[in-house]
Scaffold this motif. Structure first.
Motif: not given
Length: 391
Positions: A149-151, A169-170, A350-355
């Motif tokens: 799902s993510g890093l 990165a966020l 996932s771009e929507p989740f990242s946003d």
């Protein structure tokens, strides 16, 4: 022979040269490690003791960078099947992700397990931008290839945090409480910096704690199996009450005794011949890291003495720049530990989740910054006149 940098992933450090690994994090063999948690001996102790690996939810997946058959970069990395032992909390993210129909676990965690201490996460020559960028790309590639799902790169340095933000990165900001050494000659010199009320309160707490029993400060060859037996009982009691299942096995402490006893400060209280409480610290080149506390008897102010005041004493006596006393705990503020930002980086395919997370982090950052500013104003030091005596 080629100058090309190659990247790989390994599930154990057993085949990685200790000297090459430690050279990446300035943790030379036979010398005081800048960051003991990044040392080969610490991470190997976690592996060999079964504190990470099968059944723990922490599965080693170290990223390695080689050039001309020499290790030039690395990341302490783990596939995670839960969010325990991280101290940068993302449980709400997991719920949101799964409510949307996704599988949040496994995820990829660049961190030192069970260790909320700031340290480098991109190991290697900081001047080698190619190595850092390559490690980041490699970690993202693993995340994508494994369909995780993510890093998450947690408790990274501020410099890495800024670099990561500039490279996609966020960014997430949280806070801890740290004590800073202003070249104090002794504990009384530190107390002289505090408001009179706080100074008197700390002296009273130390006097009450002294009545509990004899305080022992043990490191190196002074550490013996009986000390670890006592401390493990404290650790198990605290672990079972706080998070259900303690993270570290008994064998971990045996390995630490064998390979890291010079990197450890174990503080114990002995009463009527029995050990009743203890606090474990790891020693860095410029920082003392408080990690675990436990007791089998409750005595007034003994927790403050073993976890905070004895740590300050040691830092002053040994010229250490600061004490990091672990996660959370606003009660540390009145004892000279000030709010300090800590940083992490995150990447979601996932771009929507990242946003959505990016929007959340913007609001959270402002809240954390406001909290740090307010709590700093309520600190115990004389410079915070009018506020420090209110706590």
């Amino acid at each position: 022979m080629t100058d090309e940098i190659t990247f790989s992933v390994t599930n154990t450090l057993s085949g990685v040269s200790e000297s090459e690994w430690d050279a990446l994090g300035a943790a030379g063999i036979g010398k005081r490690a800048q960051d003991p948690f990044l040392s080969h001996r610490f991470l190997t102790a976690l592996e060999e003791s079964g504190s990470v690996g099968k059944g723990t939810g922490w599965h080693p997946q170290y990223v390695l960078a080689h050039q001309n058959d020499r290790l030039v970069g690395a990341m302490p990395a783990y596939a995670k099947t839960h969010s325990q032992g991280e101290y940068i909390f993302d449980h709400n993210w997991a719920h949101a992700y799964e409510n949307a129909g996704g599988a949040y676990y496994p995820k990829y965690q660049i961190a030192v397990p069970f260790t909320p201490a700031t340290g480098r996460r991109f190991l290697g020559d900081p001047a080698r931008a190619d190595i850092r960028a390559g490690l980041f790309v490699a970690a993202r590639s693993v995340t994508l290839q494994q369909e995780w799902s993510g890093l998450h790169i947690t408790f990274c340095t501020k410099e890495e945090f800024e670099w990561g933000g500039a490279n996609g990165a966020l960014q997430r900001t949280n806070q801890q409480f740290h004590w800073f050494n202003k070249d104090y000659a002794d504990f009384d010199a530190f107390l002289a910096d505090l408001s009179s009320r706080k100074r008197k309160n700390i002296r009273k707490e130390r006097a009450r704690a002294a009545a509990a029993g004899e305080i022992l400060a043990l490191t190196g060859d002074d550490l013996q199996p009986e000390h670890w037996d006592a401390f493990f009982a404290f650790y198990m009691d605290t672990g079972m009450r706080k998070w259900g299942t303690p993270y570290l096995t008994r064998q971990f402490f045996d390995i630490v005794q064998e390979t890291m006893r010079d990197d450890v400060l174990l503080l114990l209280c002995r009463r009527n011949g029995d050990y009743i409480a203890g606090a474990l610290n790891f020693i860095g080149s410029d920082c003392l890291y408080g990690r675990y506390w436990g007791c089998v008897e409750t005595h007034d102010s003994l927790h403050f003495e073993l976890c905070y005041y004895q740590a300050i004493d040691y830092a002053i006596d040994h010229g250490l720049a600061r004490v990091e006393a672990g996660a959370q705990g606003a009660h540390k503020l009145a004892r000279g530990y000030m709010p300090s930002p800590v940083y992490s980086l995150h990447y979601f395919p996932s771009e929507p989740f990242s946003d959505a997370i990016e929007k959340y982090l913007r609001h959270e950052k402002r809240a954390v910054e406001d909290e740090i500013e307010i709590m700093t104003g309520y600190g115990p030091f004389k410079m915070t006149k009018g506020l420090s005596d209110e706590l």
